[in-house]
Design a protein around this motif. Structure first.
Motif, short mmCIF file in Angstrom:
data_model
loop_
_atom_site.label_atom_id
_atom_site.label_comp_id
_atom_site.label_asym_id
_atom_site.label_seq_id
_atom_site.Cartn_x
_atom_site.Cartn_y
_atom_site.Cartn_z
N LYS A 35 3.84 10.64 -9.31
CA LYS A 35 3.14 11.06 -10.53
C LYS A 35 2.58 12.46 -10.36
CE LYS A 35 1.86 6.51 -12.25
NZ LYS A 35 0.75 5.57 -12.46
N LEU A 36 2.08 12.76 -9.15
CA LEU A 36 1.54 14.10 -8.90
C LEU A 36 2.64 15.16 -8.86
CD1 LEU A 36 -1.16 13.40 -6.16
CD2 LEU A 36 -1.56 14.06 -8.53
N LEU A 37 3.76 14.83 -8.27
CA LEU A 37 4.86 15.79 -8.15
C LEU A 37 5.62 15.96 -9.46
CD1 LEU A 37 6.29 14.80 -4.65
CD2 LEU A 37 4.95 16.83 -5.23
N ASN A 38 5.66 14.96 -10.27
CA ASN A 38 6.35 15.02 -11.56
C ASN A 38 5.37 14.71 -12.67
OD1 ASN A 38 8.87 15.41 -10.27
ND2 ASN A 38 9.09 13.20 -9.97
N PRO A 39 4.47 15.65 -12.94
CA PRO A 39 3.49 15.37 -13.99
C PRO A 39 4.21 15.27 -15.34
CG PRO A 39 3.33 17.66 -13.33
CD PRO A 39 4.33 17.01 -12.43
N PRO A 40 3.67 14.48 -16.23
CA PRO A 40 4.30 14.39 -17.56
C PRO A 40 4.16 15.73 -18.28
CG PRO A 40 2.24 13.16 -17.50
CD PRO A 40 2.51 13.65 -16.10
N ASN A 41 5.18 16.09 -19.00
CA ASN A 41 5.14 17.35 -19.74
C ASN A 41 4.20 17.21 -20.93
OD1 ASN A 41 7.00 18.48 -18.02
ND2 ASN A 41 8.75 17.80 -19.24
N PRO A 42 3.20 18.14 -21.03
CA PRO A 42 2.29 18.06 -22.19
C PRO A 42 3.07 18.46 -23.46
CG PRO A 42 1.77 19.99 -20.88
CD PRO A 42 2.84 19.25 -20.17
N PRO A 43 2.65 17.95 -24.60
CA PRO A 43 3.36 18.32 -25.84
C PRO A 43 3.22 19.83 -26.08
CG PRO A 43 1.39 17.04 -26.32
CD PRO A 43 1.55 17.09 -24.84
N ARG A 44 4.32 20.45 -26.45
CA ARG A 44 4.33 21.90 -26.68
C ARG A 44 3.87 22.23 -28.10
NH1 ARG A 44 9.64 24.59 -24.21
NH2 ARG A 44 9.16 24.25 -22.04
N ARG A 45 3.18 23.32 -28.14
CA ARG A 45 2.84 23.82 -29.47
C ARG A 45 4.02 24.62 -30.00
NH1 ARG A 45 -2.74 26.88 -29.39
NH2 ARG A 45 -1.27 28.40 -28.73
N LYS A 46 4.27 24.42 -31.22
CA LYS A 46 5.39 25.12 -31.81
C LYS A 46 4.97 26.53 -32.14
CE LYS A 46 7.67 21.11 -33.58
NZ LYS A 46 8.27 20.44 -34.69
N PHE A 47 5.89 27.43 -31.84
CA PHE A 47 5.67 28.83 -32.18
C PHE A 47 6.40 29.18 -33.49
CE2 PHE A 47 5.11 28.73 -27.59
CZ PHE A 47 3.99 29.50 -27.42
N GLY A 48 5.89 30.15 -34.10
CA GLY A 48 6.58 30.66 -35.28
C GLY A 48 5.96 30.19 -36.58
N PHE A 49 6.71 30.42 -37.64
CA PHE A 49 6.24 30.13 -39.00
C PHE A 49 6.35 28.64 -39.29
CE2 PHE A 49 7.25 29.64 -43.50
CZ PHE A 49 6.08 30.14 -44.04
N VAL A 50 5.22 28.08 -39.75
CA VAL A 50 5.22 26.67 -40.13
C VAL A 50 5.05 26.64 -41.66
CG1 VAL A 50 4.05 24.47 -39.88
CG2 VAL A 50 4.14 26.05 -37.97
N PRO A 51 6.00 26.04 -42.40
CA PRO A 51 5.86 26.05 -43.86
C PRO A 51 4.82 25.08 -44.38
CG PRO A 51 7.96 25.08 -43.22
CD PRO A 51 7.25 25.49 -41.99
N ASP A 68 0.83 -1.21 0.00
CA ASP A 68 0.00 0.00 0.00
C ASP A 68 0.86 1.26 0.00
OD1 ASP A 68 -2.20 -1.66 0.06
OD2 ASP A 68 -2.60 -1.38 2.21
N ILE A 69 1.91 1.27 0.80
CA ILE A 69 2.81 2.44 0.87
C ILE A 69 3.50 2.66 -0.47
CG2 ILE A 69 4.96 3.28 1.92
CD1 ILE A 69 3.93 2.03 4.57
N ASN A 70 3.92 1.59 -1.11
CA ASN A 70 4.55 1.72 -2.44
C ASN A 70 3.59 2.31 -3.46
OD1 ASN A 70 7.09 0.81 -1.71
ND2 ASN A 70 6.61 -1.33 -2.15
N LEU A 71 2.32 1.90 -3.40
CA LEU A 71 1.31 2.47 -4.31
C LEU A 71 1.12 3.96 -4.04
CD1 LEU A 71 -1.40 -0.35 -4.35
CD2 LEU A 71 0.07 0.37 -6.23
N ILE A 72 1.10 4.34 -2.77
CA ILE A 72 0.94 5.75 -2.40
C ILE A 72 2.13 6.56 -2.92
CG2 ILE A 72 0.91 7.36 -0.44
CD1 ILE A 72 -0.72 5.19 1.08
N PHE A 73 3.34 6.05 -2.72
CA PHE A 73 4.53 6.75 -3.19
C PHE A 73 4.54 6.92 -4.71
CE2 PHE A 73 6.84 5.84 0.90
CZ PHE A 73 7.03 7.17 1.24
N SER A 74 4.16 5.87 -5.42
CA SER A 74 4.15 6.01 -6.88
C SER A 74 3.09 7.01 -7.33
CB SER A 74 3.97 4.66 -7.57
OG SER A 74 2.80 4.02 -7.15
N ALA A 75 1.94 7.08 -6.64
CA ALA A 75 0.91 8.08 -6.97
C ALA A 75 1.44 9.47 -6.67
CB ALA A 75 -0.36 7.79 -6.19
N LEU A 76 2.13 9.65 -5.53
CA LEU A 76 2.70 10.95 -5.18
C LEU A 76 3.75 11.39 -6.20
CD1 LEU A 76 3.09 10.73 -1.29
CD2 LEU A 76 1.58 12.26 -2.57
#
Length: 172
Positions: free
Chosen positions: A156-172, A146-154
């Motif tokens: 995930k909350l502390l290190n959320p996955p980075n959402p894909p970034r939208r590219k700025f600028g001119f797109v050909p 149970d403690i291991n499950l709690i730690f893995s959930a924490l």
């Protein structure tokens, strides 16, 4: 009681061995405690052999005897029989009092039976303790999961996955 009967319990306990999963005593140790010769004890047992089924008394095999001798230590020359010893379980020891009909045998038997009973009570108490420890270990293991499950959930909350970034600028 005579001086011979005052035998500390530790001496008797040290003469109890575990063989074939049973607590047993050797014929020579019992004869010594009863104040008789081993051959006299064996003679009385053989005269009343119907009182001693296999779960009361049995003869050691050569391998068991050699193993037991190595545990006890080497015997002095001439102090051991050329025959394999008989060993008696708690019930066999109790039956010996009816075969060796002396006051000393009866009194020693009572003492030995009390020691066997104490040993059984101690083993049962240890068994209860072991069962409780096993239950606690299972609880701790479940808590660890149970403690291991709690730690893995924490994490995930502390290190959320980075959402894909939208590219700025001119797109050909």
């Amino acid at each position: 009681m005579s001086k011979q009967l005052i035998t500390p319990d530790e001496i008797i306990i040290n003469k109890i061995y575990l063989l074939r999963g049973m607590k047993v005593m050797l014929d020579r140790d019992l004869a010594e405690l009863y104040g008789v010769e081993t051959k006299q004890l064996k003679r009385q047992v053989n005269r009343n052999i119907e009182r001693f089924p296999e779960d009361f008394m049995f003869e050691l095999t050569k391998v068991e005897y050699d193993s037991l001798r190595s545990q006890i230590g080497t015997l002095k020359k001439g102090q051991h029989s050329k025959f394999l010893p008989l060993v008696f379980t708690e019930q066999g020891v109790a039956m010996l009092s009816s075969v060796l009909n002396s006051k000393q045998a009866i009194e020693v038997n009572i003492r030995i039976i009390r020691i066997f009973t104490k040993m059984r009570e101690i083993l049962l108490a240890h068994k209860d303790i072991l069962l409780k420890l096993e239950q606690m270990e299972r609880k701790v293991n479940k808590h660890d999961t149970d403690i291991n499950l709690i730690f893995s959930a924490l994490k995930k909350l502390l290190n959320p996955p980075n959402p894909p970034r939208r590219k700025f600028g001119f797109v050909p």
